[in-house]
Design a protein around this motif. Structure first.
Motif, PDB file in Angstrom:
ATOM      1  N   SER A  46       0.354  -1.340  -0.377  1.00 51.92           N
ATOM      2  CA  SER A  46      -0.028  -0.359  -0.066  1.00 51.92           C
ATOM      3  C   SER A  46       1.509   1.144   0.148  1.00 51.92           C
ATOM      4  N   MET A  47       1.980   1.070  -0.718  1.00 51.09           N
ATOM      5  CA  MET A  47       2.948   2.132  -0.766  1.00 51.09           C
ATOM      6  C   MET A  47       2.224   3.552  -1.920  1.00 51.09           C
ATOM      7  N   LYS A  48       2.258   4.682  -1.382  1.00 48.40           N
ATOM      8  CA  LYS A  48       2.137   5.588  -2.219  1.00 48.40           C
ATOM      9  C   LYS A  48       3.157   6.890  -2.705  1.00 48.40           C
ATOM     10  N   THR A  49       3.556   6.935  -3.544  1.00 48.62           N
ATOM     11  CA  THR A  49       4.430   7.709  -3.426  1.00 48.62           C
ATOM     12  C   THR A  49       3.898   8.634  -4.687  1.00 48.62           C
ATOM     13  N   GLY A  50       4.735  10.111  -4.916  1.00 46.61           N
ATOM     14  CA  GLY A  50       4.602  11.270  -6.318  1.00 46.61           C
ATOM     15  C   GLY A  50       3.459  12.036  -6.188  1.00 46.61           C
ATOM     16  N   GLY A  51       2.266  12.344  -6.539  1.00 48.26           N
ATOM     17  CA  GLY A  51       0.697  12.890  -6.429  1.00 48.26           C
ATOM     18  C   GLY A  51       0.100  12.663  -5.754  1.00 48.26           C
ATOM     19  N   ASP A  52       0.427  11.039  -5.472  1.00 46.90           N
ATOM     20  CA  ASP A  52      -0.672  10.883  -3.947  1.00 46.90           C
ATOM     21  C   ASP A  52      -0.565  11.019  -2.511  1.00 46.90           C
ATOM     22  N   VAL A  53       0.413  11.644  -2.470  1.00 44.02           N
ATOM     23  CA  VAL A  53       1.414  12.136  -0.705  1.00 44.02           C
ATOM     24  C   VAL A  53       1.380  13.870  -1.347  1.00 44.02           C
ATOM     25  N   ALA A  54       0.528  13.676  -1.745  1.00 37.91           N
ATOM     26  CA  ALA A  54       0.434  15.797  -1.712  1.00 37.91           C
ATOM     27  C   ALA A  54       0.089  15.954  -0.809  1.00 37.91           C
ATOM     28  N   SER A  55      -0.864  15.434  -0.158  1.00 35.16           N
ATOM     29  CA  SER A  55      -2.016  16.216   1.614  1.00 35.16           C
ATOM     30  C   SER A  55      -1.084  15.355   2.155  1.00 35.16           C
ATOM     31  N   ALA A  56      -0.474  14.186   2.256  1.00 34.45           N
ATOM     32  CA  ALA A  56       0.543  13.822   3.343  1.00 34.45           C
ATOM     33  C   ALA A  56       0.935  14.944   3.921  1.00 34.45           C
ATOM     34  N   THR A  57       1.346  14.771   5.360  1.00 36.02           N
ATOM     35  CA  THR A  57       2.359  15.243   6.346  1.00 36.02           C
ATOM     36  C   THR A  57       2.564  14.245   8.071  1.00 36.02           C
ATOM     37  N   VAL A  58       3.639  14.958   8.284  1.00 37.27           N
ATOM     38  CA  VAL A  58       4.072  14.317   8.929  1.00 37.27           C
ATOM     39  C   VAL A  58       4.457  15.126  11.019  1.00 37.27           C
ATOM     40  N   THR A  59       4.088  14.891  11.356  1.00 38.04           N
ATOM     41  CA  THR A  59       4.426  16.045  12.889  1.00 38.04           C
ATOM     42  C   THR A  59       5.290  14.910  14.108  1.00 38.04           C
ATOM     43  N   GLY A  60       5.788  16.287  14.316  1.00 40.14           N
ATOM     44  CA  GLY A  60       6.410  16.136  15.292  1.00 40.14           C
ATOM     45  C   GLY A  60       7.091  16.914  16.318  1.00 40.14           C
ATOM     46  N   VAL A  61       7.783  16.058  17.237  1.00 38.79           N
ATOM     47  CA  VAL A  61       7.816  17.533  18.752  1.00 38.79           C
ATOM     48  C   VAL A  61       9.511  17.704  18.684  1.00 38.79           C
ATOM     49  N   ILE A  62      10.018  18.804  19.306  1.00 40.68           N
ATOM     50  CA  ILE A  62      11.685  19.317  19.164  1.00 40.68           C
ATOM     51  C   ILE A  62      11.374  19.317  20.589  1.00 40.68           C
ATOM     52  N   THR A  63      12.778  17.668  20.751  1.00 40.01           N
ATOM     53  CA  THR A  63      12.841  18.043  22.050  1.00 40.01           C
ATOM     54  C   THR A  63      14.279  18.243  22.311  1.00 40.01           C
TER      55      THR A  63
END
Length: 102
Positions: A46-63
């Motif tokens: 179920s891998m998504k690349t290219g235009g399929d991940v245009a709306s994907a985001t990764v969030t994190g916290v600075i430690t």
């Protein structure tokens, strides 16, 4: 599920809960940071690349923010009495990945 993000001119493979050191970010410790430049999301078939991940985001916290170990740069030209010693410490920011959204 994991994602491949791009920040600071480098690419990182991240999962939820990972702590990674990236190039210095302009934010304070404890602040939330969002990576919008996602190159790939998914796992297995179920891998998504290219235009399929245009709306994907990764969030994190600075430690943590700091500077790495000192690297010694030594230059020498033989028989010319030329020696040059320099040092360099690269700044970094540690980020804990909290969520990956497709």
């Amino acid at each position: 599920m994991y994602a491949v993000i791009k920040t600071g001119g480098k690419q990182y493979r991240v999962q939820e809960g990972d702590v990674l050191r990236v190039e210095k970010l302009d934010a304070e410790n404890g602040k939330e940071v969002t990576f919008d430049d996602v190159l790939m999301v998914g796992e297995g078939s179920s891998m998504k690349t290219g235009g399929d991940v245009a709306s994907a985001t990764v969030t994190g916290v600075i430690t943590e923010s700091g500077r790495g170990q000192k690297i010694v740069v030594f230059k020498k030209r033989r028989r010319k009495n030329y020696r040059l010693t320099q040092g360099h410490r690269q700044s970094f920011t540690s980020v804990r990945i909290d969520s990956i959204k497709e």
